[in-house]
Design a protein around this motif. Structure first.
Motif, mmCIF file in Angstrom:
data_model
loop_
_atom_site.group_PDB
_atom_site.id
_atom_site.type_symbol
_atom_site.label_atom_id
_atom_site.label_comp_id
_atom_site.label_asym_id
_atom_site.label_seq_id
_atom_site.Cartn_x
_atom_site.Cartn_y
_atom_site.Cartn_z
ATOM 1 N N ARG A 146 -3.666 7.585 12.743
ATOM 2 C CA ARG A 146 -2.743 7.535 13.880
ATOM 3 C C ARG A 146 -3.433 6.904 15.087
ATOM 4 N N GLY A 147 -4.722 7.142 15.212
ATOM 5 C CA GLY A 147 -5.455 6.621 16.353
ATOM 6 C C GLY A 147 -5.775 5.144 16.268
ATOM 7 N N ASP A 148 -5.926 4.602 15.057
ATOM 8 C CA ASP A 148 -6.316 3.187 14.941
ATOM 9 C C ASP A 148 -5.206 2.301 14.369
ATOM 10 N N GLY A 149 -3.978 2.813 14.334
ATOM 11 C CA GLY A 149 -2.857 1.977 13.941
ATOM 12 C C GLY A 149 -2.584 1.882 12.459
ATOM 13 N N ARG A 150 -3.263 2.683 11.631
ATOM 14 C CA ARG A 150 -3.063 2.618 10.177
ATOM 15 C C ARG A 150 -2.132 3.709 9.660
ATOM 16 N N HIS A 151 -1.581 4.519 10.547
ATOM 17 C CA HIS A 151 -0.840 5.704 10.133
ATOM 18 C C HIS A 151 0.353 5.355 9.244
ATOM 19 N N ALA A 152 1.175 4.421 9.674
ATOM 20 C CA ALA A 152 2.361 4.042 8.899
ATOM 21 C C ALA A 152 1.970 3.453 7.550
ATOM 22 N N ARG A 153 0.901 2.666 7.524
ATOM 23 C CA ARG A 153 0.464 2.052 6.265
ATOM 24 C C ARG A 153 -0.032 3.113 5.284
ATOM 25 N N LEU A 154 -0.752 4.117 5.795
ATOM 26 C CA LEU A 154 -1.237 5.190 4.930
ATOM 27 C C LEU A 154 -0.074 5.995 4.368
ATOM 28 N N LEU A 155 0.927 6.274 5.185
ATOM 29 C CA LEU A 155 2.105 6.988 4.691
ATOM 30 C C LEU A 155 2.826 6.181 3.615
ATOM 31 N N ARG A 156 2.886 4.858 3.773
ATOM 32 C CA ARG A 156 3.525 4.024 2.749
ATOM 33 C C ARG A 156 2.750 4.090 1.436
ATOM 34 N N GLU A 177 1.180 18.636 14.348
ATOM 35 C CA GLU A 177 1.013 17.271 13.852
ATOM 36 C C GLU A 177 0.958 17.247 12.330
ATOM 37 N N GLN A 178 0.244 18.193 11.738
ATOM 38 C CA GLN A 178 0.148 18.264 10.290
ATOM 39 C C GLN A 178 1.496 18.601 9.658
ATOM 40 N N GLN A 179 2.258 19.454 10.301
ATOM 41 C CA GLN A 179 3.594 19.774 9.806
ATOM 42 C C GLN A 179 4.461 18.522 9.740
ATOM 43 N N ARG A 180 4.416 17.724 10.801
ATOM 44 C CA ARG A 180 5.233 16.503 10.827
ATOM 45 C C ARG A 180 4.773 15.509 9.776
ATOM 46 N N ASP A 181 3.447 15.366 9.616
ATOM 47 C CA ASP A 181 2.934 14.445 8.597
ATOM 48 C C ASP A 181 3.366 14.881 7.199
ATOM 49 N N LEU A 182 3.273 16.175 6.936
ATOM 50 C CA LEU A 182 3.647 16.675 5.620
ATOM 51 C C LEU A 182 5.138 16.474 5.359
ATOM 52 N N LEU A 183 5.947 16.701 6.372
ATOM 53 C CA LEU A 183 7.392 16.473 6.218
ATOM 54 C C LEU A 183 7.676 15.010 5.919
ATOM 55 N N GLU A 184 6.981 14.105 6.602
ATOM 56 C CA GLU A 184 7.178 12.675 6.337
ATOM 57 C C GLU A 184 6.811 12.340 4.894
ATOM 58 N N MET A 185 5.702 12.903 4.411
ATOM 59 C CA MET A 185 5.290 12.655 3.030
ATOM 60 C C MET A 185 6.337 13.148 2.042
ATOM 61 N N MET A 186 6.799 14.378 2.231
ATOM 62 C CA MET A 186 7.766 14.952 1.300
ATOM 63 C C MET A 186 9.106 14.212 1.357
ATOM 64 N N GLU A 187 9.492 13.799 2.561
ATOM 65 C CA GLU A 187 10.747 13.056 2.700
ATOM 66 C C GLU A 187 10.647 11.701 1.993
ATOM 67 N N ASP A 188 9.530 11.006 2.182
ATOM 68 C CA ASP A 188 9.347 9.695 1.561
ATOM 69 C C ASP A 188 9.320 9.784 0.035
ATOM 70 N N ARG A 189 8.783 10.879 -0.497
ATOM 71 C CA ARG A 189 8.571 10.985 -1.931
ATOM 72 C C ARG A 189 9.746 11.666 -2.653
ATOM 73 N N HIS A 190 10.591 12.354 -1.919
ATOM 74 C CA HIS A 190 11.666 13.122 -2.544
ATOM 75 C C HIS A 190 12.589 12.201 -3.349
ATOM 76 N N GLY A 191 12.682 12.481 -4.656
ATOM 77 C CA GLY A 191 13.516 11.684 -5.531
ATOM 78 C C GLY A 191 12.932 10.346 -5.911
ATOM 79 N N ARG A 192 11.711 10.040 -5.445
ATOM 80 C CA ARG A 192 11.091 8.741 -5.725
ATOM 81 C C ARG A 192 9.743 8.874 -6.434
ATOM 82 N N GLY A 193 9.112 10.027 -6.326
ATOM 83 C CA GLY A 193 7.812 10.232 -6.953
ATOM 84 C C GLY A 193 7.579 11.711 -7.182
ATOM 85 N N SER A 194 6.525 12.030 -7.916
ATOM 86 C CA SER A 194 6.175 13.417 -8.215
ATOM 87 C C SER A 194 4.960 13.834 -7.407
#
Length: 253
Positions: A146-156, A177-194
């Motif tokens: 998040r600090g060096d601009g790679r946050h979105a790429r890592l989530l992808r 912050e960790q809660q939000r990151d985890l929610l983003e991960m679960m939302e991105d993966r829901h129905g698309r990955g295990s």
């Protein structure tokens, strides 16, 4: 006379498996007994095998599995309450095709990380993309990103893999912050990955661990409701191994 030029041409074309197989054929005195089509088939099979092995090595390197574990080496007789029929279904991997999740819960030392890595290794062998992460380290990496601009790429990257292994879930309460990151991960993966999660903490305590009730509901709805569960129990295998080692080291009377 064409052996060396042909070998060199195969290597130049990136057909190293065929080049190796051609060298081996030339050293076999009875190879001439095979028809041209049979010899060619052997060359092609060798090339296909070489390429698949290279892809497997690449998948395993990317997966970064913590343990060098394979499902064939798992001790099915160890007293830890392993559901053997369910485990065999998990090894087959259909749950990954269906984008279902897996939760492995046990006290420390019973083998949850080993089993998780073994299933991850099997998924790599089945030509699936896998990524292993210890959740505390992943949260640290996301904070730095998040600090060096790679946050979105890592989530992808986390969203794209077919099987994401999150080891050591629940070692500490989560920050906002960790809660939000985890929610983003679960939302991105829901129905698309295990997602495969290992934890010492029983699932019924995860809501409290996450903290924010609204975010906890959203995360667990995406993670838990379509998940298989392996609830292990028993004495720490590491402690049992240490006891055996101590007995072996004791001098005979």
């Amino acid at each position: 006379m064409l052996t060396h030029p042909t070998h060199d041409r195969l290597v130049a074309l990136g057909l190293t498996g065929m080049a190796k197989a051609l060298d081996e054929q030339q050293r076999q005195p009875d190879i001439a007994a095979l028809a041209f089509e049979e010899r060619l088939a052997l060359l092609v099979d060798r090339e296909a095998t070489e390429r698949e092995n290279k892809r497997l090595v690449a998948r395993l390197r990317f997966a970064s599995l913590r343990q060098n574990a394979v499902v064939e080496d798992i001790d099915m007789k160890a007293p830890r309450g392993l559901d053997k029929p369910l485990f065999q279904k998990l090894v087959a991997g259909e749950w990954i095709d269906r984008h279902q999740n897996l939760l492995i819960i046990d006290p420390t030392g019973v083998g949850k990380s080993w089993i998780a890595c073994a299933l991850g290794h099997k998924a790599c062998r089945d030509n699936r993309s896998v990524l292993y992460q210890r959740l505390p380290r992943l949260f640290e990496a996301l904070t730095l990103a998040r600090g060096d601009g790679r946050h979105a790429r890592l989530l992808r990257t986390l969203a794209r893999v077919e099987l994401l292994v999150l080891d050591d879930w629940g070692l500490a309460p989560m920050t906002a912050e960790q809660q939000r990151d985890l929610l983003e991960m679960m939302e991105d993966r829901h129905g698309r990955g295990s997602t495969l999660v290992t934890s010492q903490l029983p699932v019924e305590h995860w809501h409290e661990l996450i903290g924010n009730p609204t975010i906890a509901d959203a995360i667990l709805d995406r993670l838990v409701h379509n998940a298989h569960r392996l609830n292990l129990k028993g004495e720490s295998l590491r402690k049992a191994a240490a006891k055996r080692q101590t007995l072996d080291d004791e001098p005979a009377n």
